[in-house]
Design an enzyme around this catalytic site. Structure first.
Site, short mmCIF file in Angstrom:
data_model
loop_
_atom_site.label_atom_id
_atom_site.label_comp_id
_atom_site.label_asym_id
_atom_site.label_seq_id
_atom_site.Cartn_x
_atom_site.Cartn_y
_atom_site.Cartn_z
N TYR A 62 0.87 -1.18 0.00
CA TYR A 62 0.00 0.00 0.00
C TYR A 62 0.91 1.23 0.00
O TYR A 62 1.96 1.22 -0.65
CB TYR A 62 -0.94 -0.09 1.21
CG TYR A 62 -2.19 0.72 1.04
CD1 TYR A 62 -2.99 0.60 -0.10
CD2 TYR A 62 -2.59 1.63 2.01
CE1 TYR A 62 -4.13 1.36 -0.27
CE2 TYR A 62 -3.73 2.39 1.85
CZ TYR A 62 -4.50 2.26 0.71
OH TYR A 62 -5.61 3.02 0.55
N LYS A 92 -21.32 -19.17 -10.58
CA LYS A 92 -20.53 -19.08 -11.81
C LYS A 92 -19.08 -18.70 -11.47
O LYS A 92 -18.13 -19.27 -12.01
CB LYS A 92 -21.15 -17.99 -12.68
CG LYS A 92 -20.60 -17.94 -14.04
CD LYS A 92 -21.61 -18.50 -14.99
CE LYS A 92 -21.02 -18.79 -16.32
NZ LYS A 92 -21.98 -19.36 -17.22
N ASP A 101 -24.66 -17.62 -22.21
CA ASP A 101 -25.88 -18.33 -22.61
C ASP A 101 -25.93 -18.51 -24.12
O ASP A 101 -26.55 -19.45 -24.62
CB ASP A 101 -27.11 -17.54 -22.14
CG ASP A 101 -27.06 -17.26 -20.65
OD1 ASP A 101 -27.40 -18.15 -19.87
OD2 ASP A 101 -26.62 -16.15 -20.28
N GLY A 141 -33.85 -18.08 -29.49
CA GLY A 141 -33.56 -17.03 -28.52
C GLY A 141 -32.05 -16.89 -28.37
O GLY A 141 -31.30 -17.04 -29.35
N ASN A 173 -34.23 -26.72 -20.04
CA ASN A 173 -34.06 -27.04 -18.62
C ASN A 173 -35.25 -26.54 -17.82
O ASN A 173 -35.77 -25.47 -18.11
CB ASN A 173 -32.80 -26.35 -18.08
CG ASN A 173 -31.54 -27.12 -18.43
OD1 ASN A 173 -31.51 -28.34 -18.38
ND2 ASN A 173 -30.51 -26.38 -18.81
#
Ligand SMILES: NC(=O)c1ccc[n+]([C@@H]2O[C@H](COP(=O)([O-])OP(=O)(O)OC[C@H]3O[C@@H](n4cnc5c(N)ncnc54)[C@H](O)[C@@H]3O)[C@@H](O)[C@H]2O)c1
Length: 464
Positions: A113, A168, A236, A270, A362
């Protein structure tokens, strides 16, 4: 028909009489109502009673209550507490930040730091590329969602999406050593999401978009790819496409067909379906028929958006019209990313010999896999309780490992296809069969192989 599983696992703490038959009575009572006992622990014992923890898999929350009621109904038995083991796992969240450097004394502090850190800041200000060398950026991914399409549950909002995003992040770390962090945005406005991601981007080496509803997800990804100098990957879409293209390559090897001779029906256009179609077309299929809730996609269908227009222009060579059942007649491959229970064995029977059926909706697939097996040569689902589970975790950890190692500024279809080939190649000729077209998600070879392929496709050697 659901089966008892760990997703609905409970631990019931009961007090029971200290008789010789107590253990048998308890396990029989749970078993009679369909509970599957996975552990039985005596946690305390007294002269007049024993305290026992019974851990049991159930089929649903209602079934878990039936099991508890059955235990409570036994003479002399009292239920003290019921713990839902899934909720226990989520208490306080599933990930944390840990320091990589020791902070033991003033010397350490002065370097980690102030004042030492100031010189590192100045170095990055002078040479922004040093951010990858001197900060977490080189290994960190943002998992960004607006909570608008959470699993199959719909628009639950950003806070309710957090358990998924944490999961995830945990998978990123476990399978590929990537430090991923959930970024759940409290907006579902396209412009606000794009701006928010643009503003946080300096910290990250990649952006994983997650559970953002179609068609908004397409524009968000496209615009962010233009704006940012780090890869943007909507899992996705592209994670699914990589896994499907890999699985299809191996399924075609099983049935001995060439993709150029195959008619592929993709049901669901989709987020997942659109990306599957785009990547699949790079593999030169005989033809693709896209089907959505309104039937087969063709150019003369009114009221179609930009995404469907592109699909209509690039599929359906013969401009076929009709519904899903029409599309299936004579088809070699069915890929479903749409909705549950759309057809049965009778429709599978109308497909070409050696049919391949990937029913990935799903939690309930487009066709019951046991029904599909009556006529199809290869069947895959998204479920862990059937063979050939197609799950994005086979792709995304390795993809980002490779992108980060290559310090990639973007992601291309060539990289996605390289990932798909690497994933398919894990299943060598000796192991390949109709029930094993994709490796297990726990196969330690998967993420390194996918990462290596992406790194090479990105054209930059691993910087070490
Ligand atoms: N197993 C996997 O790896 C995997 C990966 C991604 C998505 N999925 C599943 O695929 C499904 C779709 O996911 P998405 O994110 O693309 O959803 P989405 O909402 O973006 O798209 C759904 C698509 O399905 C179509 N559809 C809905 N009902 C239909 C019907 N009765 N007949 C034909 N088409 C119908 C819609 O028109 C739309 O094109 C979900 O069930 C999801 O869980 C599975």
């Amino acid at each position: 028909m659901p089966v008892p599983g760990p997703g609905y696992s409970i631990t019931v703490r009961v007090e029971a009489p200290p008789s010789a038959s107590a253990a048998g009575d308890l396990t029989s009572a749970a078993g009679r109502v369909g509970g599957v006992i996975t552990a039985f622990d005596v946690v305390d014992s007294h002269s007049d009673r024993v305290v026992v923890d019974i851990t049991c898999n159930a089929m649903s929350a209602d079934h878990a209550r039936d099991i508890t009621d059955a235990l409570e109904a036994l003479p002399g038995v009292a239920v003290r507490k019921v713990s839902d083991r899934t909720f226990l796992m989520h208490l306080g969240g599933k990930i944390e930040v840990t320091a990589k450097v020791a902070l033991r004394n003033r010397d350490d502090l002065s370097r980690a730091y102030t004042p030492g850190v100031a010189r590192v800041c100045q170095a990055i200000a002078e040479n922004p590329d040093d951010a990858r060398r001197l900060t977490i950026k080189r290994n960190t991914v943002a998992v960004v969602t607006d909570g608008s399409a959470v699993l199959g549950l719909g628009n639950l909002g950003p806070a309710a999406a957090l358990p998924v995003m944490e999961g995830k992040a945990a998978l990123f770390k476990k399978f590929a050593g990537v430090d991923a962090w959930p970024v759940c945005l409290d907006t579902q406005d396209t412009e606000e999401i794009i701006r928010a991601v643009e503003l946080i981007a300096p910290v990250y080496g990649g952006i994983n978009l997650e559970d953002i509803a179609a068609p908004r997800c397409f524009e968000i990804e496209r615009r962010l790819r233009d704006l940012l100098d780090i890869p943007v990957f909507h899992d996705d879409q592209h994670g699914t496409a990589i896994c499907v293209v890999a699985a299809l390559r191996n399924a075609l090897r099983v049935v001995g067909k060439d993709i150029a001779d195959c008619r592929v029906v993709v049901c669901g256009v989709g987020a997942a379906g659109s990306a599957i179609i785009r990547l699949l077309l790079r593999r030169g299929p005989g033809d693709v028929l896209a089907v959505d809730v309104d039937g087969i996609v063709h150019p003369d269908r009114g009221d179609i958006d930009d995404n469907l227009c592109w699909v209509a222009r690039n599929t359906n060579k013969d401009k076929v019209t009709g519904g899903l059942h029409d599309a299936l007649v004579g088809a070699d491959v069915f890929i479903g990313v749409s909705a549950p229970n759309l057809f049965g064995a009778d429709q599978v029977a109308t497909m070409a010999p050696g049919a391949i059926v990937f029913a990935l909706a799903n939690p309930d697939p487009e066709v019951d896999p046991l029904e599909a097996q009556k006529h199809a040569a290869v069947v895959a689902t998204g479920r862990s309780d059937y063979p050939n589970q197609i799950n994005n975790v086979l792709a995304f950890p390795g993809v980002f490992r490779g992108l980060l190692d290559a310090q990639a500024h973007g992601i291309t279809d060539t990289m996605l296809l390289a990932a798909a080939d690497a994933l398919a190649d894990i299943v060598d000729g000796d192991r390949l069969n109709a029930s094993f077209i994709v490796p297990s998600v726990f196969d330690a070879a998967v993420a390194p192989a996918v990462a290596d392929a992406v790194r090479k496709a990105a054209g930059t050697a691993h910087s070490g």
